[in-house]
Design a protein around this motif. Structure first.
Motif, short mmCIF file in Angstrom:
data_model
loop_
_atom_site.label_atom_id
_atom_site.label_comp_id
_atom_site.label_asym_id
_atom_site.label_seq_id
_atom_site.Cartn_x
_atom_site.Cartn_y
_atom_site.Cartn_z
N ARG A 1 -0.92 0.37 -0.81
CA ARG A 1 -1.96 1.37 -1.67
C ARG A 1 -3.01 1.78 -0.24
O ARG A 1 -3.55 2.74 -0.18
CB ARG A 1 -2.59 0.86 -2.53
N SER B 1 -2.07 6.29 0.31
CA SER B 1 -2.84 6.85 -0.79
C SER B 1 -2.15 8.39 -1.43
O SER B 1 -2.49 8.61 -2.24
CB SER B 1 -4.21 6.84 -0.49
N ALA C 1 2.46 6.17 -4.53
CA ALA C 1 1.33 5.67 -4.90
C ALA C 1 0.73 6.36 -6.14
O ALA C 1 0.04 5.97 -6.91
CB ALA C 1 0.15 5.99 -3.55
#
Length: 372
Positions: free
Chosen positions: A317, A321, A326
């Protein structure tokens, strides 16, 4: 689905895999298994093992089986789990022994004549009337000895490490009859006792393949089955241990955040698809394309235990992002605090986010490798 090939040994739905129509040896080595009892015999002292009596099981001769067309492979190792299936056939009202015999013959004919297998694929069959029948030749004699495993053809990747039990009927929106359930519990307990399998190591076919089998209702009863088998064995299991980690089964008509997350994961994998949270024909096509690209055994557009582990890749993560993977994590995380979602989303984390976490699942596979 199962591997069929000649090896050393002695031997005598949906309309898909199970779609018949009713009307010196180291672990893992194949062995000739000299001295095994003939089918139907019980070695001295094996009537009870750890206090579990053998259920009445009709052997292949008893229901009029055809001879197997090639040598039945036997492995010098014990299975470590049991796989529960349903036949996906009609939920008939005829609960007689004659009906049970006809089911066993129909399955064998389909597996041998349509699938080209050497014999029935599963090790045992349970009719709606609760009759337990040997499926593949030699399964009963080998079970009664409790040291080796007849290679089945009920679930590729599991045929050497799991005993396969077919349950007559379709259990998507109906529960199995009481007689069938009672026999399933007793049979599983006996198999666990003979092979030293933990009562929690009972699974559904969908845990390992993209299939509805053994039906939503019967699959949902597996925690109860694990608990009841443990009770028969006289063992205590915690309720948490009866809930095994798994993957959600998604198919046409489903909708919601889980579908939306799957769509983002498909897009992350390079598959063009809509991202609207609805499992439409377009999503079926996208899942099928993904399954074809990743070598799924039978690409069918159902997202289950074979394709989820490939689709739900590890996500970092902190560095991803902006990725679609994600985004899938964010959708499933919902209102959870950021601290409640690990920085690295691996298989257990995905299953937690998907709401299907639980006790670890035995992911061991057939040591012989892929079908030949």
């Amino acid at each position: 689905m199962g591997r069929q090939r000649g090896v050393t040994g002695t031997g005598r739905g949906d309309l898909t895999r199970r779609g018949f129509v009713l009307g010196g040896l180291t672990a893992g080595a194949l062995v000739a298994a000299p001295g095994l009892a003939q089918a139907g015999e019980r070695p001295p002292g094996s009537a009870l093992t750890d206090g579990v009596a053998s259920p009445d099981i009709v052997d292949c001769a008893g229901w009029g089986a055809r001879p197997n067309s090639a040598i039945v492979p036997i492995w010098n190792q014990r299975p470590v789990k049991i796989l529960v299936h349903h036949t996906a056939s009609a939920n008939v009202a005829d609960l007689s022994r004659g009906a049970a015999d006809r089911v066993a013959r129909a399955i064998q004919n389909f597996h041998m004549d349509s699938r080209g297998w050497l014999d029935t694929g599963q090790h045992f069959t349970i009719s709606r009337g609760g009759f337990v029948l040997e499926g593949r030749h030699r399964s009963l004699e080998v079970l009664r000895i409790g040291q080796r495993q007849v290679e089945g053809a009920h679930c590729t990747g599991q045929n050497v490490v799991a005993v396969g039990i077919e349950n007559e009927g379709t259990y998507i929106d109906q529960d199995p009859p009481g007689a069938l359930w009672d026999s399933l519990r007793t049979t599983c307990a006996y198999i666990c006792s003979q092979y030293g399998i933990a009562p929690t190591e009972l699974y559904g076919h969908r845990d390992f393949k993209n299939t509805i089998c053994p039906g939503d209702r019967l699959y949902g009863m597996l925690p109860r089955l694990r608990s009841e088998v443990a009770e028969v064995l006289g063992r205590r299991v915690e309720e948490a241990d009866t809930q095994k980690a798994s993957w959600p089964l998604l198919r046409a008509g489903d909708a919601g955040d889980t579908v939306l997350a799957a769509q983002y994961l498909l897009r992350d994998a390079g598959i063009h698809t809509n991202v609207d949270g609805r499992f439409t024909p377009a999503t079926v096509a996208a899942v099928t394309e993904f399954q074809q690209a990743t070598g799924a055994e039978e690409p069918n557009g159902i997202l289950g235990g074979e394709s989820w582990p490939v689709l739900a890749r590890i996500v970092d993560r902190a560095t991803e992002s902006g990725s679609d993977a994600a985004r899938a994590v964010e959708i499933l995380a919902g209102n959870r605090s950021s601290e409640a979602v690990p920085d690295t989303v691996d298989r257990p984390a995905w299953q937690d986010l998907l709401g299907t976490s639980g006790a670890p699942t035995d992911t061991s596979v057939d040591p012989a490798g892929p079908p030949q």
